[in-house]
Design a protein around this motif. Structure first.
Motif, PDB file in Angstrom:
ATOM      1  N   LEU A   1      19.171   0.870   4.818  1.00 17.28           N
ATOM      2  CA  LEU A   1      19.554   2.269   4.632  1.00 17.28           C
ATOM      3  C   LEU A   1      18.960   2.832   3.335  1.00 17.28           C
ATOM      4  CD1 LEU A   1      21.755   1.803   2.291  1.00 17.28           C
ATOM      5  CD2 LEU A   1      23.405   1.714   4.131  1.00 17.28           C
ATOM      6  N   GLU A   2      19.003   4.161   3.242  1.00 15.16           N
ATOM      7  CA  GLU A   2      18.639   4.856   2.011  1.00 15.16           C
ATOM      8  C   GLU A   2      19.925   5.019   1.202  1.00 15.16           C
ATOM      9  OE1 GLU A   2      16.007   8.465   3.466  1.00 15.16           O
ATOM     10  OE2 GLU A   2      17.282   7.639   5.012  1.00 15.16           O
ATOM     11  N   PRO A   3      20.004   4.479  -0.003  1.00 18.89           N
ATOM     12  CA  PRO A   3      21.230   4.615  -0.773  1.00 18.89           C
ATOM     13  C   PRO A   3      21.459   6.051  -1.252  1.00 18.89           C
ATOM     14  CG  PRO A   3      19.551   3.492  -2.072  1.00 18.89           C
ATOM     15  CD  PRO A   3      18.980   3.696  -0.706  1.00 18.89           C
TER      16      PRO A   3
ATOM     17  N   GLY B   1       8.503   3.157  -3.847  1.00 21.41           N
ATOM     18  CA  GLY B   1       7.198   3.758  -3.534  1.00 21.41           C
ATOM     19  C   GLY B   1       7.121   5.126  -4.177  1.00 21.41           C
ATOM     20  N   LYS B   2       6.561   6.093  -3.475  1.00 20.77           N
ATOM     21  CA  LYS B   2       6.476   7.490  -3.904  1.00 20.77           C
ATOM     22  C   LYS B   2       6.252   7.687  -5.410  1.00 20.77           C
ATOM     23  CE  LYS B   2       7.990   9.913   0.107  1.00 20.77           C
ATOM     24  NZ  LYS B   2       8.881   9.530   1.185  1.00 20.77           N
ATOM     25  N   ALA B   3       7.330   7.789  -6.227  1.00 17.75           N
ATOM     26  CA  ALA B   3       7.148   8.079  -7.655  1.00 17.75           C
ATOM     27  C   ALA B   3       6.637   6.879  -8.454  1.00 17.75           C
ATOM     28  CB  ALA B   3       8.457   8.583  -8.270  1.00 17.75           C
TER      29      ALA B   3
ATOM     30  N   ASP C   1       0.773  -1.247   0.000  1.00 17.01           N
ATOM     31  CA  ASP C   1       0.000   0.000   0.000  1.00 17.01           C
ATOM     32  C   ASP C   1       0.801   1.292   0.000  1.00 17.01           C
ATOM     33  OD1 ASP C   1      -0.674  -2.153   2.021  1.00 17.01           O
ATOM     34  OD2 ASP C   1      -2.685  -1.453   1.521  1.00 17.01           O
ATOM     35  N   SER C   2       1.888   1.315   0.775  1.00 21.00           N
ATOM     36  CA  SER C   2       2.596   2.589   0.932  1.00 21.00           C
ATOM     37  C   SER C   2       4.050   2.312   1.258  1.00 21.00           C
ATOM     38  CB  SER C   2       1.971   3.396   2.072  1.00 21.00           C
ATOM     39  OG  SER C   2       2.267   2.775   3.309  1.00 21.00           O
ATOM     40  N   GLY C   3       4.847   3.353   1.228  1.00 19.88           N
ATOM     41  CA  GLY C   3       6.276   3.201   1.496  1.00 19.88           C
ATOM     42  C   GLY C   3       6.552   2.558   2.844  1.00 19.88           C
ATOM     43  N   SER C   4       5.911   3.069   3.885  1.00 18.97           N
ATOM     44  CA  SER C   4       6.151   2.512   5.222  1.00 18.97           C
ATOM     45  C   SER C   4       5.855   1.017   5.246  1.00 18.97           C
ATOM     46  CB  SER C   4       5.267   3.215   6.264  1.00 18.97           C
ATOM     47  OG  SER C   4       5.527   4.595   6.274  1.00 18.97           O
ATOM     48  N   ILE C   5       4.780   0.620   4.586  1.00 24.00           N
ATOM     49  CA  ILE C   5       4.421  -0.805   4.580  1.00 24.00           C
ATOM     50  C   ILE C   5       5.444  -1.612   3.791  1.00 24.00           C
ATOM     51  CG2 ILE C   5       2.634  -2.516   4.010  1.00 24.00           C
ATOM     52  CD1 ILE C   5       1.927  -0.628   6.329  1.00 24.00           C
ATOM     53  N   SER C   6       6.000  -1.045   2.729  1.00 25.20           N
ATOM     54  CA  SER C   6       7.015  -1.799   1.986  1.00 25.20           C
ATOM     55  C   SER C   6       8.259  -2.001   2.852  1.00 25.20           C
ATOM     56  CB  SER C   6       7.361  -1.118   0.660  1.00 25.20           C
ATOM     57  OG  SER C   6       8.237  -0.041   0.861  1.00 25.20           O
ATOM     58  N   VAL C   7       8.520  -1.060   3.764  1.00 28.26           N
ATOM     59  CA  VAL C   7       9.633  -1.227   4.703  1.00 28.26           C
ATOM     60  C   VAL C   7       9.286  -2.315   5.726  1.00 28.26           C
ATOM     61  CG1 VAL C   7      10.958  -0.095   6.551  1.00 28.26           C
ATOM     62  CG2 VAL C   7      10.559   1.098   4.390  1.00 28.26           C
ATOM     63  N   GLU C   8       8.051  -2.300   6.228  1.00 23.74           N
ATOM     64  CA  GLU C   8       7.612  -3.367   7.151  1.00 23.74           C
ATOM     65  C   GLU C   8       7.794  -4.727   6.467  1.00 23.74           C
ATOM     66  OE1 GLU C   8       6.008  -2.855  10.336  1.00 23.74           O
ATOM     67  OE2 GLU C   8       6.382  -0.708  10.129  1.00 23.74           O
TER      68      GLU C   8
ATOM     69  N   CYS D   1      17.854  -1.935   0.687  1.00 23.92           N
ATOM     70  CA  CYS D   1      17.969  -0.539   0.238  1.00 23.92           C
ATOM     71  C   CYS D   1      16.577   0.060   0.095  1.00 23.92           C
ATOM     72  CB  CYS D   1      18.725  -0.452  -1.081  1.00 23.92           C
ATOM     73  SG  CYS D   1      20.505  -0.608  -0.853  1.00 23.92           S
ATOM     74  N   ASP D   2      16.364   1.172   0.782  1.00 27.32           N
ATOM     75  CA  ASP D   2      15.094   1.887   0.738  1.00 27.32           C
ATOM     76  C   ASP D   2      15.221   2.994  -0.316  1.00 27.32           C
ATOM     77  OD1 ASP D   2      12.967   3.608   1.088  1.00 27.32           O
ATOM     78  OD2 ASP D   2      13.082   3.644   3.279  1.00 27.32           O
ATOM     79  N   GLU D   3      14.711   2.696  -1.516  1.00 28.36           N
ATOM     80  CA  GLU D   3      14.759   3.683  -2.625  1.00 28.36           C
ATOM     81  C   GLU D   3      13.397   4.338  -2.828  1.00 28.36           C
ATOM     82  OE1 GLU D   3      17.118   4.147  -5.611  1.00 28.36           O
ATOM     83  OE2 GLU D   3      18.566   2.520  -5.305  1.00 28.36           O
ATOM     84  N   ILE D   4      12.620   4.431  -1.752  1.00 28.02           N
ATOM     85  CA  ILE D   4      11.280   5.003  -1.866  1.00 28.02           C
ATOM     86  C   ILE D   4      11.344   6.450  -2.346  1.00 28.02           C
ATOM     87  CG2 ILE D   4       9.251   5.679  -0.494  1.00 28.02           C
ATOM     88  CD1 ILE D   4       9.868   3.047   1.168  1.00 28.02           C
ATOM     89  N   ALA D   5      12.354   7.200  -1.861  1.00 25.17           N
ATOM     90  CA  ALA D   5      12.501   8.592  -2.315  1.00 25.17           C
ATOM     91  C   ALA D   5      13.389   8.691  -3.553  1.00 25.17           C
ATOM     92  CB  ALA D   5      13.077   9.451  -1.195  1.00 25.17           C
ATOM     93  N   THR D   6      14.446   7.857  -3.622  1.00 24.07           N
ATOM     94  CA  THR D   6      15.465   8.033  -4.660  1.00 24.07           C
ATOM     95  C   THR D   6      15.143   7.327  -5.975  1.00 24.07           C
ATOM     96  OG1 THR D   6      16.625   6.178  -3.647  1.00 24.07           O
ATOM     97  CG2 THR D   6      17.411   8.392  -3.087  1.00 24.07           C
TER      98      THR D   6
ATOM     99  N   GLY E   1      18.606   8.621   9.201  1.00 29.03           N
ATOM    100  CA  GLY E   1      17.820   7.917   8.194  1.00 29.03           C
ATOM    101  C   GLY E   1      16.339   8.190   8.385  1.00 29.03           C
ATOM    102  N   TYR E   2      15.572   7.873   7.343  1.00 33.22           N
ATOM    103  CA  TYR E   2      14.105   7.936   7.442  1.00 33.22           C
ATOM    104  C   TYR E   2      13.526   6.766   6.665  1.00 33.22           C
ATOM    105  CZ  TYR E   2       9.255   9.213   7.180  1.00 33.22           C
ATOM    106  OH  TYR E   2       7.888   9.165   7.283  1.00 33.22           O
ATOM    107  N   HIS E   3      12.668   5.990   7.307  1.00 31.68           N
ATOM    108  CA  HIS E   3      12.085   4.832   6.626  1.00 31.68           C
ATOM    109  C   HIS E   3      10.573   4.739   6.771  1.00 31.68           C
ATOM    110  CE1 HIS E   3      16.013   3.328   5.507  1.00 31.68           C
ATOM    111  NE2 HIS E   3      16.418   3.572   6.745  1.00 31.68           N
ATOM    112  N   GLY E   4       9.943   5.765   7.356  1.00 30.97           N
ATOM    113  CA  GLY E   4       8.490   5.745   7.457  1.00 30.97           C
ATOM    114  C   GLY E   4       8.008   5.926   8.886  1.00 30.97           C
ATOM    115  N   ASP E   5       6.702   6.009   9.050  1.00 29.60           N
ATOM    116  CA  ASP E   5       6.109   6.364  10.338  1.00 29.60           C
ATOM    117  C   ASP E   5       5.423   5.208  11.054  1.00 29.60           C
ATOM    118  OD1 ASP E   5       7.012   8.897   9.922  1.00 29.60           O
ATOM    119  OD2 ASP E   5       5.076   9.748   9.356  1.00 29.60           O
TER     120      ASP E   5
HETATM  121  C1  LIG Z   1       8.532   8.657   2.316  1.00 27.97           C
HETATM  122  C2  LIG Z   1       9.472   7.582   2.653  1.00 27.97           C
HETATM  123  C3  LIG Z   1       9.040   6.410   3.306  1.00 27.97           C
HETATM  124  C4  LIG Z   1       7.610   6.216   3.745  1.00 27.97           C
HETATM  125  O1  LIG Z   1       6.726   6.174   2.689  1.00 27.97           O
HETATM  126  P1  LIG Z   1       5.145   6.465   2.942  1.00 27.97           P
HETATM  127  O2  LIG Z   1       4.524   6.225   1.622  1.00 27.97           O
HETATM  128  O3  LIG Z   1       5.066   7.889   3.418  1.00 27.97           O
HETATM  129  O4  LIG Z   1       4.707   5.504   3.988  1.00 27.97           O
HETATM  130  C5  LIG Z   1       9.974   5.445   3.568  1.00 27.97           C
HETATM  131  N1  LIG Z   1      11.272   5.593   3.220  1.00 27.97           N
HETATM  132  C6  LIG Z   1      11.727   6.689   2.584  1.00 27.97           C
HETATM  133  C7  LIG Z   1      13.163   6.786   2.194  1.00 27.97           C
HETATM  134  C8  LIG Z   1      10.848   7.727   2.294  1.00 27.97           C
HETATM  135  O5  LIG Z   1      11.305   8.839   1.693  1.00 27.97           O
END
Ligand SMILES: *Cc1c(COP(=O)(O)O)cnc(C)c1O
Length: 422
Positions: free
Chosen positions: A207-209, A270-272, A107-114, A241-246, A140-144
């Motif tokens: 980590l975020e690459p 995720g995101k884009a 569903d969302s970035g945070s869930i893909s990290v879970e 590797c969390d490429e949700i933003a990159t 780092g940031y990986h979601g809420d």
């Molecule tokens: C935004 C982001 C998330 C979380 O994604 P959501 O869709 O807001 O849950 C996780 N990791 C990174 C690197 C992000 O930028």
């Protein structure tokens, strides 16, 4: 719009209900512009948090949603499959590094990290030596959501608020060597010793690459990432590797991992992914990890969201990725990067500015003290731009179609905004 109702009843991200910041009413969006209810056009500097890489109201993406809508907007994914999901996953397997062959849609970035963290835990369980710790980087940031938050910077996400409930993981110093700096081997030393000291407990490094996003907009050296991959191999630890933003071109490469020429064991996107149209994310992994997970006690991966593989989201994601492949995004992102290299450095002359940095279609101005978001945002709107700073960071990651003149307008607004409020 009933702004008073919004202020009195609706929660916005990271905003107080006691002292809410101004929320600007947007009525529609088109190309690189957001339009306020009163008709004001704003050049979008945020791509709606990294997502709207093609801009807004794109005819190709609109068509993909409309076509799919008339066939089926949703159907369960358990025991059922459909063309939009197959086409999307085929494309993801094709675009990502070769070893990543199994796709989990969610569903969302945070869930893909879970999902990624659960895969790593189940992997070690299946191997017969359960491990329950993750090693990650400060800033780092990986979601809420909870597991994602547990590997997000402890200070930025205020771990102390959830103490006793939140699992405690291992944090290594974040890289100091910038992307364009000369590599200094010492930069990896804290990471190396934390990994060496705890290797038999660590299920995975996450980590975020190259770009640490919401945790500080830090752009680090590719060799750091290369060393992380080497060390994970040496110590027998998985790499997430969390490429949700990159992901999808933002850093100048299709995926930021490519800057270091590495392949993770698990990749979060995720995101884009949907071009900013709707929420969807994906976790990819290797055949080895997937088959090990499913060879274990559970016999499958223990996750299955209701809206998994949603056909509308899959269709628009597939259209967005095709659009990306058909447009010269490398040239567009390289042009944005070249513009940043020219127009950001002069901002260092402002007393309030600590540093400026850029990579691909990401430009960052860091100030010495936190900016007054309410005031500077009013200034930005008056100047016809949409930029949302946080803390000491005023940054932009515009849609790839932004023109040089529009990009200059964004950076000029940052300069005049800092001059007027700091
Ligand atoms: C935004 C982001 C998330 C979380 O994604 P959501 O869709 O807001 O849950 C996780 N990791 C990174 C690197 C992000 O930028």
């Amino acid at each position: 719009m009933d702004i008073a109702f919004d202020r009195d009843h609706i929660w916005h991200p990271y905003t107080s209900t006691l002292h809410p910041l101004t929320c600007y009413p947007v009525s529609h969006a088109e190309g690189v512009h957001l339009y306020l209810e009163d008709g004001t056009a704003l050049i979008d500097g945020m791509s709606s948090w990294w997502a709207a890489i093609h801009g807004y109201n794109h005819p190709v993406l609109n068509q993909a949603v409309t076509d799919q809508l008339s066939k089926m907007s949703h159907v369960m994914f358990g025991g059922i499959t459909h063309e939009p999901a197959i086409a999307l996953c085929k494309k993801l397997v094709e675009m990502t590094p070769q070893a990543l062959e199994k796709v989990f849609l969610c569903d969302s970035g945070s869930i893909s990290v879970e999902v990624a963290l659960k895969m790593a835990l189940q992997y070690w369980h299946a191997v017969g030596s359960p491990r329950a710790k993750f090693l990650t980087l400060r800033h780092g940031y990986h979601g809420d959501s909870f597991a994602a938050m547990s590997v997000t910077d402890p200070d930025n996400s205020m771990h102390k608020l959830y103490k006793g409930f939140l699992p405690e993981h291992i944090f290594a110093d974040s890289p100091e060597c910038g992307f364009f700096d000369e590599w200094v081997e010492e930069d990896i030393s804290d990471f190396t010793s934390k990994l060496a000291d705890n290797a038999d407990q660590i299920a995975a490094v996450i980590l975020e690459p190259i770009v640490q996003g919401a945790g500080g907009m830090r752009l680090y050296h590719p060799t750091f990432l290369k060393r992380v991959r080497e060390l994970c191999d040496e110590f027998g630890v998985l790499l997430i590797c969390d490429e949700i933003a990159t992901g999808f071109g933002r850093t100048g490469k299709l995926f930021a991992c490519e800057h270091a020429g590495i392949t993770p064991d698990i990749l979060c996107l995720g995101k884009a992914l949907t071009g900013g149209y709707m929420t969807m994310a994906a976790t990819l992994t290797t055949e080895h990890v997937a088959n090990t997970v499913c060879g274990g006690e559970a016999g499958c991966f223990m996750h299955g969201p209701t809206f998994m593989g949603n056909p509308l989201a899959s269709a628009v994601a597939n259209a967005s990725l095709s659009l990306l492949q058909q447009t010269p995004w490398q040239e567009k992102v390289a042009a944005i990067e070249a513009n940043f290299a020219e127009i950001l450095p002069p901002l260092k002359q402002l007393d309030c500015v600590k540093s400026v940095r850029w990579l691909g279609a990401i430009g960052v101005v860091e100030t010495h003290t936190a900016v007054d978001v309410e005031k500077i945002q009013r200034h930005f709107v008056e100047r016809g731009v949409w930029i949302r700073p946080f803390g000491k960071l005023v940054y932009v990651m515009p849609p790839y179609d932004i023109s040089t003149a529009q990009l200059r307008q964004l950076v000029e607004a940052i300069e005049s905004g800092l001059k007027s409020v700091m």
